[in-house]
Enzyme design. Sequence first.
Site, mmCIF file in Angstrom:
data_model
loop_
_atom_site.group_PDB
_atom_site.id
_atom_site.type_symbol
_atom_site.label_atom_id
_atom_site.label_comp_id
_atom_site.label_asym_id
_atom_site.label_seq_id
_atom_site.Cartn_x
_atom_site.Cartn_y
_atom_site.Cartn_z
ATOM 1 N N LYS A 189 0.827 -1.215 0.000
ATOM 2 C CA LYS A 189 0.000 0.000 0.000
ATOM 3 C C LYS A 189 0.861 1.266 0.000
ATOM 4 O O LYS A 189 0.439 2.310 -0.506
ATOM 5 C CB LYS A 189 -0.973 -0.031 1.188
ATOM 6 C CG LYS A 189 -0.338 -0.044 2.575
ATOM 7 C CD LYS A 189 -0.050 1.333 3.126
ATOM 8 C CE LYS A 189 0.705 1.261 4.436
ATOM 9 N NZ LYS A 189 1.052 2.609 4.955
ATOM 10 N N THR A 246 -3.797 5.569 3.717
ATOM 11 C CA THR A 246 -2.518 6.070 3.207
ATOM 12 C C THR A 246 -2.665 6.809 1.892
ATOM 13 O O THR A 246 -1.848 7.680 1.577
ATOM 14 C CB THR A 246 -1.527 4.903 3.033
ATOM 15 O OG1 THR A 246 -1.560 4.087 4.198
ATOM 16 C CG2 THR A 246 -0.116 5.396 2.841
#
Length: 327
Positions: A189, A246
């Site tokens: 990620k 994120t």
Amino acid sequence: MTIQRISVLGGGAWGTALALTCARAGRDVTLWEFDAGNAEHLARERESRFLPGVKLDDKIKVTRALAEAARADAILLVVPAQAMRPTVQALAQTLPNGTPLIACAKGIEHGTHKFMSEIIAECAPGAVPAILSGPSFAADVARGLPTAVTIAAGDDALARALAHAINTAAFRPYHSTDVRGVEIGGAAKNVLAIGTGIVAGRGLGASAAAALTTRGFAELARFGRAFGARPETMTGLSGLGDLILTCGTPQSRNFSFGIALGKGEKPSAAAHGKLAEGAFTAPVLLEMAQAKSVEMPICSAVAAVIAEQMSVDEAIESLLTRPLKAE
């Protein structure tokens, strides 16, 4: 299994936040810091340089003695992914057998392509590897804002015990035995967050950001399947949950790094002195994907931009001109 004494290795923002969480959970906490200046500041001021206004709990003991930190029922390793090996090697010299070592870094080691749990197993064979990951910003956790993460260990009973040991009213750890899946979500990620940051920095709009995040998750899931991750882990906190966090805010170092790249800054300057783990993970992730014939065009484009093999505009064009196909 009783887990009362917890050591946290790493006195940065995330390490300090986790030390505070463990203290709130009623544990006896030792915070180890390698840097002498930062260790002295933490001990004297009882406040992190990286979290202004957040005070250390009086019960947290700050030390630079690794042997002292090794005397714990469980140890949280809150050091950068590329520093995990030397840290565990040094720790292993005084570590009692059977001690759980919980990696809190989100990355893959350069050169070896090893995940953090593999490094622990290799460098401290008497220890028990575990991993903590999920959608969590240090500032939120340090201030006691509601946060949920995943903690995984190969043994379900240990995973449950670790989750209970660090659980508080505001910090909720879900337990799992899918160590590899949790590690993959945390590492991949970060690379995708750089991509969404580039989109934001280039001013390409919310629609483009949503498309990249969604197609990026498809890449993450494909990579996870190839390396044995469970589907429910990929769609859980340490996969999709961490990706959403994120990829959506400048609080993320990786997202901010991507914004700087999108605005035309060179990769060497874009981090602005802060660690963006995704910049180190991108080429390793791509090499591993290629070895398993996993198609990851977004991660490939991000890696090419970071390596300055492709401009941001060329990377965007390479993604937009890919052949049409079914979703």
